[in-house]
Each structure stands twice: as structure tokens, then as C-alpha cells.
Write a protein that holds these residues in place. Structure first.
Motif, PDB file in Angstrom:
ATOM      1  N   PRO B  37      32.264  23.845  18.180  1.00 13.89           N
ATOM      2  CA  PRO B  37      31.714  23.016  17.097  1.00 13.89           C
ATOM      3  C   PRO B  37      30.734  21.934  17.558  1.00 13.89           C
ATOM      4  CG  PRO B  37      34.037  22.537  17.431  1.00 13.89           C
ATOM      5  CD  PRO B  37      33.741  23.751  18.247  1.00 13.89           C
ATOM      6  N   VAL B  38      30.846  21.530  18.827  1.00 17.36           N
ATOM      7  CA  VAL B  38      29.794  20.665  19.377  1.00 17.36           C
ATOM      8  C   VAL B  38      29.295  21.389  20.630  1.00 17.36           C
ATOM      9  CG1 VAL B  38      29.132  18.382  20.193  1.00 17.36           C
ATOM     10  CG2 VAL B  38      30.951  18.609  18.493  1.00 17.36           C
ATOM     11  N   ALA B  39      28.194  22.095  20.487  1.00 20.75           N
ATOM     12  CA  ALA B  39      27.713  23.000  21.536  1.00 20.75           C
ATOM     13  C   ALA B  39      26.538  22.384  22.285  1.00 20.75           C
ATOM     14  CB  ALA B  39      27.281  24.319  20.908  1.00 20.75           C
ATOM     15  N   TRP B  40      26.330  22.873  23.494  1.00 24.12           N
ATOM     16  CA  TRP B  40      25.165  22.439  24.268  1.00 24.12           C
ATOM     17  C   TRP B  40      24.223  23.640  24.427  1.00 24.12           C
ATOM     18  CZ3 TRP B  40      22.827  18.168  25.889  1.00 24.12           C
ATOM     19  CH2 TRP B  40      21.823  18.281  26.865  1.00 24.12           C
ATOM     20  N   THR B  41      22.932  23.398  24.136  1.00 23.15           N
ATOM     21  CA  THR B  41      21.939  24.435  24.373  1.00 23.15           C
ATOM     22  C   THR B  41      20.854  23.874  25.288  1.00 23.15           C
ATOM     23  OG1 THR B  41      20.193  25.778  23.355  1.00 23.15           O
ATOM     24  CG2 THR B  41      20.826  23.789  22.176  1.00 23.15           C
ATOM     25  N   GLU B  42      20.286  24.742  26.106  1.00 25.14           N
ATOM     26  CA  GLU B  42      19.251  24.290  27.048  1.00 25.14           C
ATOM     27  C   GLU B  42      17.855  24.299  26.425  1.00 25.14           C
ATOM     28  OE1 GLU B  42      19.491  23.009  30.015  1.00 25.14           O
ATOM     29  OE2 GLU B  42      21.655  23.278  30.303  1.00 25.14           O
ATOM     30  N   ARG B  43      17.735  24.755  25.199  1.00 26.09           N
ATOM     31  CA  ARG B  43      16.410  24.829  24.555  1.00 26.09           C
ATOM     32  C   ARG B  43      15.806  23.440  24.353  1.00 26.09           C
ATOM     33  NH1 ARG B  43      14.449  30.241  23.567  1.00 26.09           N
ATOM     34  NH2 ARG B  43      16.324  31.502  23.895  1.00 26.09           N
ATOM     35  N   HIS B  44      14.491  23.386  24.280  1.00 31.91           N
ATOM     36  CA  HIS B  44      13.760  22.138  23.972  1.00 31.91           C
ATOM     37  C   HIS B  44      14.219  20.964  24.844  1.00 31.91           C
ATOM     38  CE1 HIS B  44      12.100  24.300  20.604  1.00 31.91           C
ATOM     39  NE2 HIS B  44      13.312  24.546  20.125  1.00 31.91           N
ATOM     40  N   GLY B  45      14.475  21.245  26.121  1.00 30.20           N
ATOM     41  CA  GLY B  45      14.875  20.170  27.019  1.00 30.20           C
ATOM     42  C   GLY B  45      16.370  19.881  27.018  1.00 30.20           C
ATOM     43  N   GLY B  46      17.137  20.646  26.223  1.00 26.56           N
ATOM     44  CA  GLY B  46      18.582  20.479  26.192  1.00 26.56           C
ATOM     45  C   GLY B  46      19.033  19.530  25.109  1.00 26.56           C
ATOM     46  N   PHE B  47      19.973  19.976  24.267  1.00 28.25           N
ATOM     47  CA  PHE B  47      20.525  19.088  23.231  1.00 28.25           C
ATOM     48  C   PHE B  47      21.859  19.620  22.738  1.00 28.25           C
ATOM     49  CE2 PHE B  47      19.417  21.563  19.351  1.00 28.25           C
ATOM     50  CZ  PHE B  47      18.462  22.445  19.858  1.00 28.25           C
ATOM     51  N   TRP B  48      22.656  18.713  22.179  1.00 28.45           N
ATOM     52  CA  TRP B  48      23.912  19.081  21.541  1.00 28.45           C
ATOM     53  C   TRP B  48      23.637  19.554  20.113  1.00 28.45           C
ATOM     54  CZ3 TRP B  48      28.118  19.046  24.583  1.00 28.45           C
ATOM     55  CH2 TRP B  48      28.145  18.191  25.692  1.00 28.45           C
ATOM     56  N   VAL B  49      24.509  20.455  19.637  1.00 25.60           N
ATOM     57  CA  VAL B  49      24.416  20.907  18.249  1.00 25.60           C
ATOM     58  C   VAL B  49      25.787  20.753  17.602  1.00 25.60           C
ATOM     59  CG1 VAL B  49      23.724  22.751  16.681  1.00 25.60           C
ATOM     60  CG2 VAL B  49      22.829  22.705  19.021  1.00 25.60           C
ATOM     61  N   ALA B  50      25.882  19.949  16.558  1.00 22.68           N
ATOM     62  CA  ALA B  50      27.151  19.759  15.848  1.00 22.68           C
ATOM     63  C   ALA B  50      27.115  20.567  14.557  1.00 22.68           C
ATOM     64  CB  ALA B  50      27.369  18.278  15.536  1.00 22.68           C
ATOM     65  N   THR B  51      28.200  21.319  14.286  1.00 18.26           N
ATOM     66  CA  THR B  51      28.196  22.216  13.127  1.00 18.26           C
ATOM     67  C   THR B  51      29.361  21.993  12.156  1.00 18.26           C
ATOM     68  OG1 THR B  51      29.211  23.843  14.608  1.00 18.26           O
ATOM     69  CG2 THR B  51      26.854  24.112  14.112  1.00 18.26           C
ATOM     70  N   ARG B  52      30.345  21.134  12.525  1.00 19.06           N
ATOM     71  CA  ARG B  52      31.441  20.898  11.574  1.00 19.06           C
ATOM     72  C   ARG B  52      31.168  19.651  10.738  1.00 19.06           C
ATOM     73  NH1 ARG B  52      37.061  22.178  14.737  1.00 19.06           N
ATOM     74  NH2 ARG B  52      36.599  24.379  15.133  1.00 19.06           N
ATOM     75  N   TYR B  53      31.530  19.777   9.477  1.00 23.10           N
ATOM     76  CA  TYR B  53      31.271  18.718   8.494  1.00 23.10           C
ATOM     77  C   TYR B  53      31.783  17.358   8.967  1.00 23.10           C
ATOM     78  CZ  TYR B  53      31.288  16.443   3.862  1.00 23.10           C
ATOM     79  OH  TYR B  53      31.088  15.595   2.803  1.00 23.10           O
ATOM     80  N   LYS B  54      33.074  17.307   9.362  1.00 23.70           N
ATOM     81  CA  LYS B  54      33.673  16.000   9.664  1.00 23.70           C
ATOM     82  C   LYS B  54      33.020  15.341  10.871  1.00 23.70           C
ATOM     83  CE  LYS B  54      38.106  16.567   7.341  1.00 23.70           C
ATOM     84  NZ  LYS B  54      39.528  16.917   7.478  1.00 23.70           N
ATOM     85  N   ASP B  55      32.702  16.124  11.898  1.00 22.49           N
ATOM     86  CA  ASP B  55      32.023  15.560  13.076  1.00 22.49           C
ATOM     87  C   ASP B  55      30.653  15.009  12.689  1.00 22.49           C
ATOM     88  OD1 ASP B  55      34.128  16.390  14.662  1.00 22.49           O
ATOM     89  OD2 ASP B  55      33.149  18.269  15.261  1.00 22.49           O
ATOM     90  N   ILE B  56      29.949  15.775  11.867  1.00 24.58           N
ATOM     91  CA  ILE B  56      28.578  15.389  11.509  1.00 24.58           C
ATOM     92  C   ILE B  56      28.562  14.109  10.679  1.00 24.58           C
ATOM     93  CG2 ILE B  56      26.578  16.109  10.109  1.00 24.58           C
ATOM     94  CD1 ILE B  56      27.051  18.961  11.153  1.00 24.58           C
TER      95      ILE B  56
END
Lengths: 64, 420
Positions: B37-56
Motif C-alpha cells: 500500500p505504500v510502494a517505492w518505484t524507481e521511476r522519475h528519480g524514485g518516489f513513494w506511491v500511496a494507494t490506501r484511503y486512510k494512509d492518503i
């Protein structure tokens, strides 16, 4: 039943107005919600609970 | 390698700007919510991606830890921070790309101009633009829904709000749409950027004209005459306000209304319900906003080391808050992948959450309603043709349609006092 708005949390989603226009209003200054009355008549209790459940910021509190 | 670095390794190779994501995003977000639900991607210099409602929502509400601040140096082109990934090499938007305490001043300065009462006061004119645009095509029985209707109505509404001349609506509407769907590596892109710069040039000219004129009821006059912290507004601040208002308010509303009209064409029972009883429109409107979430997500800058749902973020990291993923989180919404035009309550966060929540949402709601009412009244048997239409090649900025061929039974023009 009583209802209150946590003012620091409200950012003006306006979902409470949709749920219960009898008790909730939105400010002409910033769109934030305010109450016409903190006392909830029995006929409006379900609508106020809907407003509470529908608030993305969890800015509405109710008490018996 | 320390543990935090290890935690940045996530099996999901996420790029919200990619062409694949346009079709795969519902499934991709479903998998990410479930597994990472809180993922790390290396795209665009690297960033976290949050996908669950409550975290966001929690991150959006914690504006001190998750900053929106952006810096841009027009001479070197250096850019950092802000609400888009990748960061765009243009001046920041205001108030959205500022933090407290500056934000309080900027937002308060604009709030009244976008409050429910101010939006409601525009309703009649918005309907007039919708009817005038339909007048251009009503006798022919065909139009392009996006380029002839759902694009120009928000563009003209925004022009009126700003104080720009309405007769230039086409030069205003087209670039604001093209800017969003034209790929940055396309040979057409430099012309699109030049056309958008022309719009900002018109804002600068009008702003300076207004300084020597008596105050009028438009935003550029307001910027020219009012003060912030006891001093006049700078040209840079004025452009940042315009940037926020124009890029935030036009193509988003276009996308929402186009998606809704396509959906209603494909679901005639829902169409009949809304057309026969427009009092259902406000609740349905919020469901369309949830389901289609025109702005899929926005970014924040992490200002201190912090843990979110087992992800250890470090100061200086960037994080993408995927509103579109939150709005289909089954922890919050029953049957989240389905449209239910009577869904209520509806806790969607398509307008964002926390203090930066969309300032133009009340305007957007009125524009949507008036466009729908104009369609119900004047081209009730419209038929769209999505097979011949084109989706945006990226939903990274806005999830919308480039065009939408549409036919209807020809009808009469109506008097609006405005010939386009």
C-alpha cells in the motif's frame, strides 16, 4: 443527539450539506461548514449520521 | 544497505505517466492496495506511491510533514518539489504549491472568490455559455462533445472569472486541453506550450491594464488592486495564482463531464433517472467525481523521517498520493469499482484532502450541473461514439478524453445574447 464540527479539520468538502441541509451550511467566506444548531431533532438524526460518515476529514462528532 | 533502503525495494514498477497505466490502473491500484500500500518505484528519480484511503488522508492532513512547496528558477530551469511527479519546469501554482504560514495568506486571499456563494452567482452565465456553444452546432445534429462543449464551457467560465475577453474563447480553450493530452516528446508540444504561454501573456497584459483602471469584479482586477500583507501583489504571484486556477479548473471539469455523459449514454436507465429528476444530480455528481477522479493523484515532499504503514520515508523523499486508488478502496466503499449514482454517503477525496483541497470544487460542481441540464434540455437523445474517440495517452496529469464524436436530433437555436 448533539452534533459538532471540528473546525481545524473541516476543509469544505461540503458532503454534510448534501446529507443534511437543515442543519449544515457552508460559509460564504471559505466554504467551510457551520451548524445552524447543535441540537439534532429525532427526524434529522439519520441525516446527521450520514453527514458524519460522509466526511472525508472525519470532522463531525455526534453525542447522545 | 540499511533497512530503510531495503524497504524502498518494491516489486511494483509504477509509472502513472506510462501508456500502459491508462488501461491498467484499476487493476494496478487494486494489487498495490492489497500487497504494497505504500510502494517505492524507481521511476522519475524514485518516489513513494500511496494507494490506501486512510494512509492518503492522514498524509494529506499532515501538511507539515508532507509539504507541497515548489521552487523553480526560470534562468537555469532548475525545479524541485511541488505537487507533480515529475516536477514541471514552470513557476509554482499558488496557493497549492505553498506551505503554512504563506499558504494561509494566499488561500485566504482567494477563498471568498471561490466559495459556494461566488460559484452560485455564476450559474446563469455558465448556462448561457453552455447554450451559446450548443447554438453553434444544434442545427447540424453533430458535434465533438469535448471540443465543442465540455472543453469550452469551463474555459469560458474561467475567462469570465479572470476578466479575459470572451471572444478569444477558442484560443483559450484549445491549448488548455492540448497541453494535457499532447505527449511531451511529440513534435506538436512546442507549439502547444507557446499557445499556453500566450494565455499567460494575456493575463500579464490584463493585470497591468487593470492597475490603471477602476476596480472591476474580475480576478485580474482583484489581483491588481488588492494587497497581501500590506503590499501589492507581484507579477510573479499573479501568474502563480493564474497557473493554479487555469490548470486546476478547466480540463478537470471537461474530463469529469465527458466521462459522465459517456457513462450515461451506456447506461440509459441511469440517464432517464437523472433527466426525469434533476434533484438527483448533486448526489450522482459526487459519484462521477469519485469514480472518474479526473486528477488521479498529486505529490508531496517528505520533510522529516517518518513511517507510514510500515514504509520508512526519509526527509527529502517524494510521495504520490493516488486519489484515484483511494476512491476505489474497498475498506471505505462498497462495490468500489461500480458506479452507483445514488451512492450516499460518499467520502471520496477526488478533490484532495487536507488544507490543499480543491479551491474550485464549488465552481466545478455548478459547471457540471449546468452542462448536464443543457444536454437534458436541448440534445436529450445525444449519442456518443467512444469507438471513434481517443483517450489521453497518459492519465498522469488528468484522466480524460481527447475527443468524443456525438450526434443528436437537430433542434432550434435559443436566444442567449451571445453569438460565438
Amino acid at each position: 443527539m448533539k452534533v459538532a464540527i471540528i473546525e481545524e479539520r473541516c476543509v469544505g468538502h461540503g458532503m454534510c450539506l448534501l446529507a443534511c441541509p437543515e442543519l449544515f451550511e457552508l460559509s460564504d467566506e471559505d466554504g467551510h461548514a457551520f451548524l445552524r444548531s447543535e441540537n439534532v431533532p429525532p427526524a434529522l438524526q439519520e441525516a446527521v449520521l450520514q453527514a458524519q460518515r460522509g466526511c472525508p476529514e472525519q470532522a463531525i462528532v455526534t453525542s447522545a | 544497505m540499511d533497512q530503510a533502503q531495503d524497504l524502498k525495494k518494491c516489486p511494483i514498477d509504477f509509472d502513472h505517466e506510462s501508456e500502459d497505466h491508462v488501461a491498467s490502473w484499476p487493476a494496478e491500484f487494486r494489487e498495490m492496495r492489497d500487497t504494497c500500500p505504500v510502494a517505492w518505484t524507481e521511476r522519475h528519480g524514485g518516489f513513494w506511491v500511496a494507494t490506501r484511503y486512510k494512509d492518503i488522508v492522514a498524509m494529506a492532513q499532515d501538511d507539515a510533514t508532507f509539504s507541497s512547496f515548489k521552487t523553480f528558477d526560470p534562468h537555469s530551469g532548475d525545479v524541485s518539489g511541488g505537487i507533480t511527479i515529475p516536477a514541471t519546469p514552470i513557476p509554482r501554482g499558488l496557493p497549492v504549491e505553498s506551505d503554512r504560514p504563506d499558504w494561509d495568506v494566499f488561500r485566504k486571499f482567494l477563498n471568498r472568490r471561490f466559495a459556494p456563494k461566488a460559484a452560485e452567482a455564476r450559474r446563469q452565465n455558465i448556462r448561457r455559455y453552455a447554450d451559446s456553444l450548443l447554438n453553434r452546432v444544434i442545427e447540424t445534429g453533430e458535434m465533438d462533445l469535448v471540443n465543442d462543449f465540455t472543453g469550452p464551457v469551463p474555459a469560458m467560465t474561467t475567462m469570465e472569472l479572470m476578466g479575459l475577453p470572451l471572444e478569444e474563447w477558442r484560443q483559450f480553450a484549445d491549448p488548455l486541453h492540448e497541453m494535457v493530452f499532447t505527449p511531451k516528446n511529440s513534435p506538436d508540444f512546442p507549439k502547444v506550450i507557446a499557445d499556453v504561454q500566450w494565455i499567460f501573456q494575456r493575463c500579464i497584459e490584463t493585470f497591468h491594464q487593470r492597475r490603471s483602471q477602476p476596480p472591476q469584479d474580475d480576478l485580474l482586477s482583484y489581483f491588481a488592486h488588492e494587497q497581501i500583507d500590506g503590499r501589492p501583489i507581484t507579477e510573479e504571484e499573479m501568474l502563480s495564482f493564474c497557473n493554479n486556477i487555469i490548470t486546476g479548473g478547466v480540463d478537470t471539469t471537461t474530463a469529469l463531464t465527458t466521462h459522465a455523459l459517456v457513462y450515461l449514454n451506456e447506461h440509459p436507465e441511469d440517464y432517464r433517472r437523472l433527466k426525469d429528476d434533476p434533484s438527483l444530480l448533486p448526489v450522482a455528481r459526487e459519484e462521477f467525481v469519485r469514480y472518474f477522479t479526473p486528477i488521479h493523484g498529486l505529490a508531496r515532499n517528505v520533510t522529516r523521517d517518518v513511517e507510514v504503514n510500515n514504509a520508512r520515508m526519509e526527509k527529502g523523499d517524494r510521495v504520490y498520493l493516488a486519489w484515484a486508488a483511494a476512491n476505489r478502496d474497498p475498506e471505505i466503499f462498497d462495490a468500489p469499482e461500480e458506479v452507483d449514482i445514488a451512492r450516499f454517503p460518499n467520502r471520496h477525496i477526488a478533490f484532495g484532502a487536507g488544507m490543499h483541497r480543491c479551491i474550485g470544487s464549488f465552481m466545478a460542481r455548478v459547471m457540471f450541473e449546468e452542462m448536464m441540464q443543457a444536454v437534458f434540455a436541448r440534445i436529450p437523445d445525444y449519442r456518443v461514439d467512444p469507438e471513434r474517440a481517443h483517450r489521453y495517452t497518459s492519465v498522469g496529469t488528468i484522466n480524460g478524453w481527447i475527443d468524443m464524436p456525438t450526434v443528436f436530433t437537430p433542434g432550434p437555436r435559443v436566444e442567449t445574447g451571445l453569438v460565438l
